[in-house]
Design a protein around this motif. Structure first.
Motif, mmCIF file in Angstrom:
data_model
loop_
_atom_site.group_PDB
_atom_site.id
_atom_site.type_symbol
_atom_site.label_atom_id
_atom_site.label_comp_id
_atom_site.label_asym_id
_atom_site.label_seq_id
_atom_site.Cartn_x
_atom_site.Cartn_y
_atom_site.Cartn_z
ATOM 1 N N LEU A 1 64.863 51.496 40.762
ATOM 2 C CA LEU A 1 66.298 51.492 41.026
ATOM 3 C C LEU A 1 66.795 52.921 41.169
ATOM 4 N N ILE A 2 67.609 53.166 42.182
ATOM 5 C CA ILE A 2 68.162 54.491 42.408
ATOM 6 C C ILE A 2 69.636 54.526 42.032
ATOM 7 N N ALA A 3 70.387 53.539 42.502
ATOM 8 C CA ALA A 3 71.833 53.567 42.261
ATOM 9 C C ALA A 3 72.424 52.173 42.351
ATOM 10 N N LEU A 4 73.515 52.021 41.644
ATOM 11 C CA LEU A 4 74.320 50.801 41.714
ATOM 12 C C LEU A 4 75.763 51.210 41.927
ATOM 13 N N GLY A 5 76.493 50.381 42.632
ATOM 14 C CA GLY A 5 77.914 50.632 42.806
ATOM 15 C C GLY A 5 78.645 49.325 42.998
ATOM 16 N N ALA A 6 79.902 49.313 42.649
ATOM 17 C CA ALA A 6 80.715 48.116 42.834
ATOM 18 C C ALA A 6 82.076 48.534 43.350
ATOM 19 N N GLY B 1 85.541 46.306 45.060
ATOM 20 C CA GLY B 1 86.015 44.991 45.473
ATOM 21 C C GLY B 1 85.034 43.947 44.994
ATOM 22 N N PRO B 2 84.724 42.947 45.799
ATOM 23 C CA PRO B 2 83.766 41.927 45.367
ATOM 24 C C PRO B 2 82.311 42.340 45.586
ATOM 25 N N TRP B 3 82.068 43.543 46.108
ATOM 26 C CA TRP B 3 80.728 43.941 46.538
ATOM 27 C C TRP B 3 80.003 44.756 45.485
ATOM 28 N N VAL B 4 78.750 44.402 45.244
ATOM 29 C CA VAL B 4 77.860 45.167 44.381
ATOM 30 C C VAL B 4 76.738 45.696 45.270
ATOM 31 N N ALA B 5 76.589 47.011 45.322
ATOM 32 C CA ALA B 5 75.537 47.637 46.120
ATOM 33 C C ALA B 5 74.405 48.049 45.200
ATOM 34 N N THR B 6 73.187 47.736 45.592
ATOM 35 C CA THR B 6 71.993 48.106 44.852
ATOM 36 C C THR B 6 71.101 48.912 45.791
ATOM 37 N N PHE C 1 73.667 44.532 49.544
ATOM 38 C CA PHE C 1 74.961 44.187 48.971
ATOM 39 C C PHE C 1 74.900 42.766 48.454
ATOM 40 N N SER C 2 75.497 42.555 47.305
ATOM 41 C CA SER C 2 75.683 41.212 46.771
ATOM 42 C C SER C 2 77.181 40.967 46.694
ATOM 43 N N ALA D 1 71.751 38.971 36.869
ATOM 44 C CA ALA D 1 71.136 40.286 37.088
ATOM 45 C C ALA D 1 69.691 40.130 37.539
ATOM 46 N N ASP D 2 68.980 39.188 36.937
ATOM 47 C CA ASP D 2 67.594 38.930 37.316
ATOM 48 C C ASP D 2 67.508 38.471 38.770
ATOM 49 N N ALA D 3 68.413 37.598 39.175
ATOM 50 C CA ALA D 3 68.422 37.109 40.558
ATOM 51 C C ALA D 3 68.720 38.233 41.533
ATOM 52 N N VAL D 4 69.675 39.086 41.194
ATOM 53 C CA VAL D 4 70.030 40.199 42.070
ATOM 54 C C VAL D 4 68.856 41.167 42.183
ATOM 55 N N THR D 5 68.211 41.466 41.080
ATOM 56 C CA THR D 5 67.134 42.457 41.072
ATOM 57 C C THR D 5 65.823 41.895 41.599
ATOM 58 N N VAL D 6 65.344 40.857 40.958
ATOM 59 C CA VAL D 6 64.032 40.320 41.308
ATOM 60 C C VAL D 6 64.088 39.484 42.570
ATOM 61 N N GLY D 7 65.050 38.564 42.637
ATOM 62 C CA GLY D 7 65.120 37.652 43.764
ATOM 63 C C GLY D 7 65.437 38.328 45.073
ATOM 64 N N ASP D 8 66.307 39.323 45.036
ATOM 65 C CA ASP D 8 66.759 39.934 46.276
ATOM 66 C C ASP D 8 66.047 41.231 46.620
#
Length: 121
Positions: free
Chosen positions: A27-32, A34-39, A53-54, A72-79
């Motif tokens: 992981l390098i960075a996360l940001g949020a 509005g409704p958007w979470v960038a990984t 983007f999630s 969090a697991d779905a965002v990280t592992v699944g995507d």
């Protein structure tokens, strides 16, 4: 669930925890915004930076009643573990702020909506 997603700081914290658990995820960075979470992450140490983007509203619908750790697991592992394709460099104005450099981020599987483009530009 929407209460969980509304607390984006907690969601970002859980994504970080999942990312660095048993099998470290680059992981390098996360940001949020509005409704958007960038990984933003790397598959390999010398590989390109990838980003996804999630949409927290979509996550809320998909994970009604789920724990924050499950999301969090779905965002990280699944995507993120297996990016499909090479990604597309969009050079959003917030990228350098998130990653601390002007290195290109290759965005995976994105169909950007008008609201997302207005938010991340």
């Amino acid at each position: 669930m929407s209460d969980v997603i509304d607390d984006r700081d907690r969601l970002l914290h859980e994504i970080r925890k999942v990312s660095y658990s048993e099998e470290p995820f680059p992981l390098i960075a996360l940001g949020a915004e509005g409704p958007w979470v960038a990984t933003i992450y790397r598959e390999q140490a010398a590989g390109p930076r990838f980003g996804r983007f999630s949409d927290s509203d979509t996550l809320a619908r998909q994970f009604t009643g789920a724990s924050l750790v499950s999301i969090a697991d779905a965002v990280t592992v699944g995507d993120l573990r297996d990016p499909s394709g090479d990604g597309i460099p969009y050079q959003f104005t917030r990228e350098p702020e998130l990653i601390g450099t002007r290195e290109t981020v290759r965005w995976i599987d994105e169909v950007f909506s008008n609201s997302m483009m207005e938010t991340w530009g």
